[in-house]
Design a protein around this motif. Structure first.
Motif, PDB file in Angstrom:
ATOM      1  N   LEU A 170     -29.708  -5.591   4.706  1.00 52.98           N
ATOM      2  CA  LEU A 170     -29.741  -4.146   4.508  1.00 52.98           C
ATOM      3  C   LEU A 170     -28.397  -3.543   4.144  1.00 52.98           C
ATOM      4  O   LEU A 170     -28.320  -2.369   3.792  1.00 52.98           O
ATOM      5  N   ALA A 204     -33.637   1.712   9.203  1.00 52.66           N
ATOM      6  CA  ALA A 204     -33.662   0.570  10.122  1.00 52.66           C
ATOM      7  C   ALA A 204     -32.856   0.865  11.371  1.00 52.66           C
ATOM      8  O   ALA A 204     -33.239   0.454  12.477  1.00 52.66           O
ATOM      9  N   ASN A 205     -31.721   1.567  11.215  1.00 51.41           N
ATOM     10  CA  ASN A 205     -30.943   1.956  12.398  1.00 51.41           C
ATOM     11  C   ASN A 205     -31.763   2.813  13.346  1.00 51.41           C
ATOM     12  O   ASN A 205     -31.766   2.590  14.566  1.00 51.41           O
ATOM     13  N   ALA A 258     -34.473   0.607  14.948  1.00 54.76           N
ATOM     14  CA  ALA A 258     -33.931  -0.326  15.937  1.00 54.76           C
ATOM     15  C   ALA A 258     -33.489   0.402  17.198  1.00 54.76           C
ATOM     16  O   ALA A 258     -33.708  -0.075  18.310  1.00 54.76           O
ATOM     17  N   ALA A 281     -32.467   2.406   3.399  1.00 50.93           N
ATOM     18  CA  ALA A 281     -33.191   1.452   4.228  1.00 50.93           C
ATOM     19  C   ALA A 281     -32.422   1.141   5.488  1.00 50.93           C
ATOM     20  O   ALA A 281     -32.992   0.993   6.573  1.00 50.93           O
ATOM     21  N   ILE A 284     -29.370  -9.276   9.597  1.00 53.62           N
ATOM     22  CA  ILE A 284     -29.965  -8.015   9.143  1.00 53.62           C
ATOM     23  C   ILE A 284     -28.975  -7.240   8.284  1.00 53.62           C
ATOM     24  O   ILE A 284     -29.359  -6.587   7.300  1.00 53.62           O
ATOM     25  N   PHE A 297     -26.098  -1.025   8.472  1.00 51.65           N
ATOM     26  CA  PHE A 297     -26.970  -1.300   9.611  1.00 51.65           C
ATOM     27  C   PHE A 297     -26.134  -1.661  10.829  1.00 51.65           C
ATOM     28  O   PHE A 297     -25.345  -2.614  10.802  1.00 51.65           O
TER      29      PHE A 297
END
Length: 637
Positions: free
Chosen positions: A472, A257-258, A261, A253, A468, A476
């Motif tokens: 995560l 997410a990286n 983003a 995840a 965040i 992250f």
């Protein structure tokens, strides 16, 4: 189409440059970026009598590819005192000197600018560009505050000073402050940010006392406070005068997410510049009547059906009269799409010319610098009507104060009324179909969106990363890219949003007429003006000259007209709407000088709000950004 593609490509290049500034280490981004004060190094030498010798070294980066005349510094010399009506604190500005070790034009002129004095540096006949260094020196008097101790006598003297006020519109990348005094400091504090902020900046007590701040954005103030033993000073006193101045999920995840983003951080400014660029191109450029010379309009019956276009050359033809039915305040509003305080001051002068009031200069001051005026309400003229903003202005001055009001009585009390008048002026330009909606609202909506995006980006950049990561896991790391991207997107939306106040074709025609009339006021010769009409023309056009900033030139023209009329045995009548100590000025130049001084002072009076009390910045929660005395702002011209 090719022009549009080139324009969008140029805007895309700006985003790339912004990414370089943020992602390339500091020091390697030299020459990239917009106008800014790269460094502001100032030394304050405190004197036993309470005055301060100031030495500023300013490194100024002008906009890339643009030429300017120089810079200006606005130094606050008047501000309210302890919220006392009819009192203000004065800081006399003397001994001004300017030089430039980089060879930029260092001519300067000091003039009043509301509650400040402006040091305008540069030569109107020379250009400068790139990065230049200016050295500015001056003395401010009665700056220090005596702080009374338990025995009733001062035991501490404080230097509580606004290095910058919140009205500074130029970014300041590095600020270094040194304070020299007859004795080492015993207490220090430093605050930065918007007015009222308690965000601290670097401060070190001793001898000398030093302060430092980095990255001050437009609108952010900086206040320094240093306390010294009173015995080292000669009982300094303020000069107070009468008048008005935050669960963990799998690593997959975090990886996703990286990627998201990072993609969003890169896409945000690209989308912002693409969308806003298209909007500015299609909706933000002024409309014009197709096929007509700028300034001309179709007949009333053909106006709705006549084709319009956007953009085009800014051609100006001389106009010998102001636009029909357009008062000077609205001329100022159409020119820069802003209802500025000077436009309101010019409206007061115009109302005097039209017979609604009389301006009477009070005794005091000098021939070239007045101190106060009486405004006397007169019976309204029979064949004239007031626009809504003009009526609000008259009522705001007189309705609760009587038929005779001193300009100084409006100090610190008129700012709310001023904002309503400005709102009425924006409403008037919409009513006249010069804009489809208020230019203030058009800019405000888009710039407000830009601020929201920038705030969200800042919160993610400085606070969101930890939250965040807690969700995560430590894998992250994309918060910084996302935050920077949103900050950039917000800045782009804010900047281009300021260009969304497009005029209609009718508004563009009025703008061309106004600029043509300005051309006339700056080029008119005495021989073009008939003696029979001269007195009336002088008064009618003087408020417009104030708006355009050419009152001096207009006065010189009429000095020549008056001299020729006198020689021809047809002396001109002096206007009766402006009186000096109860009698008319002896010549037109004197009246224009007095009116210009009135417009400058009234602009500062209308915008003034209660200021510093001179109390301690170390006790009772007295210290915050903008809490000190004085202050300054800067810009280029």
């Amino acid at each position: 189409m090719r022009k549009r593609q080139r324009w969008l490509s140029a805007l895309a290049a700006v985003v790339g440059a912004c990414w370089l500034v943020l992602l390339v280490p500091a020091g390697s981004a030299s020459g990239v970026g917009d106008e800014a004060m790269e460094r502001f190094a100032v030394v304050y030498d405190l004197q036993p009598d309470g005055s301060v010798h100031v030495s500023e070294t300013i490194t100024w980066r002008f906009p890339s590819g643009e030429q300017r005349r120089g810079i200006f510094r606005n130094i606050v010399v008047r501000m309210g005192y302890q919220d006392q009506a009819g009192k203000y604190r004065f800081f006399d500005l003397t001994d001004v000197a300017v030089s430039s070790p980089t060879g930029a034009p260092a001519d300067f002129k000091v003039s009043d600018n509301g509650a400040a004095q402006e040091i305008r540096i540069g030569n109107p006949n020379e250009w400068t560009e790139g990065t230049q260094v200016y050295e500015v020196r001056y003395t401010l008097h009665n700056v220090l505050n005596p702080i009374t101790g338990t025995g009733g006598n001062p035991d501490t003297v404080e230097f509580h000073y606004n290095v910058f006020g919140s009205n500074e519109l130029t970014p300041r990348e590095r600020v270094n402050v040194v304070v020299n005094a007859p004795a080492p400091s015993t207490q220090v504090a430093c605050f930065k940010g918007e007015t009222g902020s308690d965000t601290q900046c670097q401060a070190k007590a001793g001898s000398p006392t030093t302060f430092a701040a980095m990255g001050l954005a437009p609108g952010e103030a900086m206040t320094v406070i240093a306390g010294f033993p009173a015995a080292a000073f000669d009982n300094p006193q303020p000069d107070v005068r009468d008048g008005n101045a935050e669960s963990t999920v799998g690593g997959g995840a975090a990886t996703a997410a990286n990627a998201a983003a990072t993609a969003a951080g890169i896409a945000a400014p690209v989308l912002a510049i693409a969308i806003m660029g298209a909007l500015v191109w299609t909706r933000g450029r002024d409309e014009r009547y197709a096929g007509l010379t700028p300034g001309l309009t179709p007949s009333v019956t053909d106006r709705e059906s006549h084709p319009t276009t956007r953009g085009g050359p800014d051609t100006v033809a001389v106009q010998f009269h102001p636009p029909a039915g357009v008062p000077p305040g609205l001329v100022g509003t159409i020119i820069d799409e802003r209802a500025n305080p000077i436009d309101v001051s010019a409206t007061v002068i115009d109302l005097a010319v039209r017979g609604y009031l009389r301006i009477e200069e009070l005794e005091g001051g000098s021939m070239f610098k007045r101190t106060d005026w009486n405004l006397v309400r007169l019976n309204p003229p029979a064949n004239d009507t007031l626009l809504p903003y003009e009526r609000r202005l008259l009522d705001g001055i007189f309705s609760t104060r009587g038929e005779l009001v001193a300009l100084s009585d409006l100090k610190n009390t008129f700012a709310t009324t001023l904002r309503r008048i400005q709102s009425d002026m924006y409403g008037e330009v919409v009513t006249r179909h010069w804009f489809r909606s208020s230019p203030q609202i058009q800019r405000g909506l888009w710039q407000g969106l830009g601020i929201v995006l920038a705030v969200i980006g800042g919160m993610i950049l400085f606070y969101g990363q930890g939250a965040i990561t807690a969700l995560l896991g430590s894998g992250f790391t994309g918060g910084a890219v996302l935050g920077i991207g949103l900050l950039l997107a917000g800045a782009i939306v804010w900047f281009l949003g300021g260009k969304m106040a497009a005029k209609t074709a009718e508004g563009s025609a009025v703008l061309a007429q106004s600029l043509g009339f300005k051309e006339y006021l700056t080029t008119a010769e005495a021989g073009q003006i008939a003696f029979e009409e001269a007195s009336n023309i002088f008064s009618r056009y003087l408020p417009y000259a104030v708006v355009f900033g050419v009152a001096d030139r207009w006065a010189r023209t009429f000095a020549d007209v008056a001299q020729a009329a006198e020689a021809a045995g047809q002396p001109l009548l002096m206007p009766s709407w402006y009186l000096w100590s109860g009698a008319a000025f002896p010549d037109f130049g004197s009246i224009a000088s007095g009116v210009e001084s009135f417009s400058t002072t009234s602009t500062g009076t209308f915008t003034s709000t209660p200021g510093s009390s001179g109390s301690s910045g170390f006790s009772g929660g007295g210290g915050f950004s903008g809490s000190g005395v004085g202050g300054s702002s800067s810009g280029s011209w």
